[in-house]
Write a protein that holds these residues in place. Structure first.
Motif, PDB file in Angstrom:
ATOM      1  N   ARG A  49     -22.716  19.763  26.537  1.00 10.80           N
ATOM      2  CA  ARG A  49     -24.357  18.842  27.482  1.00 10.80           C
ATOM      3  C   ARG A  49     -23.801  18.746  28.976  1.00 10.80           C
ATOM      4  NH1 ARG A  49     -21.017  13.451  27.756  1.00 10.80           N
ATOM      5  NH2 ARG A  49     -19.577  14.619  26.816  1.00 10.80           N
ATOM      6  N   ALA A  50     -25.481  18.190  29.688  1.00  8.88           N
ATOM      7  CA  ALA A  50     -25.118  18.730  30.806  1.00  8.88           C
ATOM      8  C   ALA A  50     -26.105  17.055  31.846  1.00  8.88           C
ATOM      9  CB  ALA A  50     -26.130  20.057  31.620  1.00  8.88           C
ATOM     10  N   GLU A  51     -25.790  17.135  33.056  1.00 10.92           N
ATOM     11  CA  GLU A  51     -26.512  16.158  33.653  1.00 10.92           C
ATOM     12  C   GLU A  51     -26.232  15.982  35.033  1.00 10.92           C
ATOM     13  OE1 GLU A  51     -25.649  11.566  31.796  1.00 10.92           O
ATOM     14  OE2 GLU A  51     -25.457  11.326  33.739  1.00 10.92           O
ATOM     15  N   ALA A  71     -31.263  29.656  38.957  1.00  8.83           N
ATOM     16  CA  ALA A  71     -32.530  29.067  40.113  1.00  8.83           C
ATOM     17  C   ALA A  71     -33.458  27.687  38.528  1.00  8.83           C
ATOM     18  CB  ALA A  71     -32.866  29.816  40.667  1.00  8.83           C
ATOM     19  N   VAL A  72     -33.381  28.114  38.049  1.00  6.73           N
ATOM     20  CA  VAL A  72     -34.352  27.261  36.372  1.00  6.73           C
ATOM     21  C   VAL A  72     -33.920  26.225  36.741  1.00  6.73           C
ATOM     22  CG1 VAL A  72     -34.530  26.950  34.287  1.00  6.73           C
ATOM     23  CG2 VAL A  72     -34.421  29.253  35.080  1.00  6.73           C
ATOM     24  N   THR A  73     -33.040  25.212  36.307  1.00  5.77           N
ATOM     25  CA  THR A  73     -32.631  24.080  36.597  1.00  5.77           C
ATOM     26  C   THR A  73     -33.490  23.122  38.135  1.00  5.77           C
ATOM     27  OG1 THR A  73     -30.496  24.001  36.123  1.00  5.77           O
ATOM     28  CG2 THR A  73     -31.678  23.299  34.134  1.00  5.77           C
ATOM     29  N   ALA A  78     -30.971  17.373  32.123  1.00  4.25           N
ATOM     30  CA  ALA A  78     -30.598  15.926  31.874  1.00  4.25           C
ATOM     31  C   ALA A  78     -31.890  14.988  32.603  1.00  4.25           C
ATOM     32  CB  ALA A  78     -30.402  15.805  31.564  1.00  4.25           C
ATOM     33  N   VAL A  79     -32.434  15.493  33.401  1.00  3.27           N
ATOM     34  CA  VAL A  79     -33.467  14.370  34.340  1.00  3.27           C
ATOM     35  C   VAL A  79     -34.403  14.122  33.446  1.00  3.27           C
ATOM     36  CG1 VAL A  79     -35.190  14.344  36.204  1.00  3.27           C
ATOM     37  CG2 VAL A  79     -33.593  16.513  36.370  1.00  3.27           C
ATOM     38  N   PRO A  80     -34.128  12.919  33.826  1.00 10.01           N
ATOM     39  CA  PRO A  80     -34.958  11.534  32.663  1.00 10.01           C
ATOM     40  C   PRO A  80     -36.297  11.762  32.493  1.00 10.01           C
ATOM     41  CG  PRO A  80     -33.074  10.344  34.123  1.00 10.01           C
ATOM     42  CD  PRO A  80     -33.108  11.796  34.253  1.00 10.01           C
ATOM     43  N   GLU A  81     -37.082  12.131  34.121  1.00  6.94           N
ATOM     44  CA  GLU A  81     -38.672  12.777  33.800  1.00  6.94           C
ATOM     45  C   GLU A  81     -39.112  13.586  32.324  1.00  6.94           C
ATOM     46  OE1 GLU A  81     -36.131  11.957  36.317  1.00  6.94           O
ATOM     47  OE2 GLU A  81     -37.485  11.579  38.242  1.00  6.94           O
ATOM     48  N   GLY A 294     -36.581  24.077  32.666  1.00  3.35           N
ATOM     49  CA  GLY A 294     -35.355  24.931  31.903  1.00  3.35           C
ATOM     50  C   GLY A 294     -35.943  25.614  30.782  1.00  3.35           C
ATOM     51  N   MET A 295     -37.348  24.365  30.478  1.00  5.21           N
ATOM     52  CA  MET A 295     -38.395  24.789  29.169  1.00  5.21           C
ATOM     53  C   MET A 295     -38.672  26.707  29.789  1.00  5.21           C
ATOM     54  SD  MET A 295     -37.879  22.680  27.253  1.00  5.21           S
ATOM     55  CE  MET A 295     -39.445  23.544  25.982  1.00  5.21           C
ATOM     56  N   PRO A 296     -38.870  27.126  28.711  1.00  5.36           N
ATOM     57  CA  PRO A 296     -39.930  28.580  28.850  1.00  5.36           C
ATOM     58  C   PRO A 296     -40.861  28.648  29.447  1.00  5.36           C
ATOM     59  CG  PRO A 296     -38.886  28.415  26.979  1.00  5.36           C
ATOM     60  CD  PRO A 296     -38.448  27.169  27.371  1.00  5.36           C
TER      61      PRO A 296
END
Ligand code: PLZ
Length: 445
Positions: A49-51, A71-73, A78-81, A294-296
């Motif tokens: 997991r990650a935050e 350079a994606v996240t 795990a940003v709540p929004e 992070g979503m493609p």
């Protein structure tokens, strides 16, 4: 609401086993049996997991992430929004195919892209799944719209791994070797690389343009395709004036100026797009990576007259602009705005440049420190020369990994270490990460 994640992830790196730990090693053994050996093994710790800026592996080690999954996240893990938006969308519907039955979020992403990309002219977009797919489509559109075929690319460029984008990419190993034959009508010209060529932007542009005019012919050029700051090529920031001169030449000759902002875009460099540092307005922009947290998702956004020159049905794909990825992009854009993360990218950049420049004065192995905003790199050399020192880069990254910091290499010669921290990284976390990096650099002296 699903955003109340287990906050035990914490905010500090903490290495609790040998690296990689026993559970990661067991997974690595399984991987070796079933995953193609063709995929790089950057750092074989398996993430659970990650935050924020922290990754936690299956053995409970906590790593400080200075790479953001290349350079994606940018908005952090795990940003709540984003978690909320994606979860809600998954429950509503995951797919219809935009070409079969459309949905609003796709249109909304295109509205945002039209507003965010430079230029006040009318723009339209098409959405895809990966950066390579976006670049490939940008080339298709530019060729169709101009009726020309030549594509100009640069030394050290990286644009992807599909057949056309391999042709656009410069480096043979590991990207191209024995994978050919490659697509034709791709012409490579010298990049502006101030540390290595010492040229002004104007002189470097004149050198490139002379080759284009003599070897290709201006009237054959469909597009000039360039990363405003090269990513995989080693965070090469062209000398001031290089991009504006190329952009001017391109429009004077009826070709399309395509900025590949897949790595440099989406707030990373302290502007929405890296071309904005020099006021360049591309005809087309490709985005991916930081666009959807992070979503493609990837996009080609450009002048409506070019984008709409394509016949109906000429662009598309089953998953392009998938609804889950589309809401992730909307949440990413909102988070970048609401948390003022683009201004934060500039602050992070100033800190990184200052800390690393002072480190450079103390050690002989750093030849150059460069970057814009939160896209910063050090180039390692053999002391007293400018000879690339890939062994030092490798050793420094390995030291960082052993001490709980994820850092990435880059560069045609493999001698660059690039920093791409999540823009939500705290001052304490950044200072800690730079401290480890500094110790790593000193350890190879
Ligand atoms: N254009 C400028 O940086 C992807 C590559 C990782 P995809 N860079 C990371 C690897 O080794 O495969 C990239 C880029 C620029 C295009 C791409 C391609 O984007 O989403 O990886 O296809």
């Amino acid at each position: 609401m699903v955003s109340s994640l287990d906050s035990s992830v914490g905010t500090e790196r903490n290495v609790v086993t040998e690296i990689p730990g026993p559970l990661s090693r067991a997974l690595q053994a399984r991987r070796t049996k079933v995953v193609s050996a063709g995929l790089t093994i950057g750092f074989p710790v398996y993430i659970d997991r990650a935050e924020g800026a922290i990754l936690v592996d299956v053995d409970g080690n906590r790593f400080l992430d200075l790479g953001s999954g290349i350079a994606v996240t940018g908005i952090g893990h795990a940003v709540p929004e984003l978690v909320d938006a994606v979860s809600a969308q998954v429950a509503k519907f995951t797919h219809t195919c935009f070409m079969v039955t459309p949905y609003e979020s796709y249109v909304e992403v295109c509205e945002e892209l039209a507003a965010l990309t430079p230029g006040t002219f009318e723009k339209t977009s098409a959405l895809f799944n990966s950066g390579a797919e976006a670049v490939e489509n940008a080339v298709k559109i530019a060729r169709l719209a101009t009726g020309r075929s030549a594509i100009i690319v640069f030394e050290h460029a990286y644009h992807g791994r599909t057949n056309l984008t391999m042709a656009l990419t410069a480096k043979n190993m590991p990207y191209k070797d024995r994978f050919g034959p490659f697509a034709p009508e791709v012409y490579r010209v010298p990049m502006s690389y101030p540390y290595r060529d010492g040229l002004s932007g104007a002189d470097a542009a004149a050198r490139a343009i002379k080759i284009i005019e003599t070897d290709v012919g201006a009237s054959n050029v469909a597009a000039v395709l360039i990363e405003p700051i090269q990513g995989e090529g080693g965070f090469v920031v062209p000398a001031e004036g290089f991009l504006p001169a190329l952009s001017t030449w391109t429009s004077e000759h009826g070709a399309v100026f395509i900025a590949d902002e897949i790595q440099s875009g989406f707030g990373r460099t302290g502007y929405w797009f890296a071309v904005e540092h020099e006021g360049v307005v591309p005809d087309m922009v490709t985005t991916a990576k930081g666009l959807a947290g992070g979503m493609p998702l990837a996009a080609v956004t450009g002048r409506a007259d070019l984008m709409n020159a394509v016949h109906e049905g000429g662009l598309g794909g089953t998953y392009g602009g998938n609804p889950v990825a589309a809401v992730a992009a909307l949440a990413t854009i909102k988070t970048l705005r609401d948390r003022n993360l683009i201004a934060r990218a500039r602050e992070l950049g100033a800190t990184m440049l200052e800390t690393l420049s002072s480190l450079q004065r103390d050690v002989a192995v750093i030849g150059d420190v460069r970057g814009r905003g939160a896209m910063v790199a050090i180039e390692l050399i053999e002391p007293g020369t400018t000879t690339p020192n890939a062994a030092a880069a490798k050793a420094i990254v390995a030291y960082c990994q052993q001490h709980g910091v994820v850092a990435l290499t880059a560069g045609t010669y493999g001698n660059v270490i690039r920093l791409l921290p999540p823009l939500v990284i705290t001052d304490e976390q950044l200072a800690d990460g730079l401290g480890v990096l500094g110790a790593a650099v000193r350890s190879v002296q």
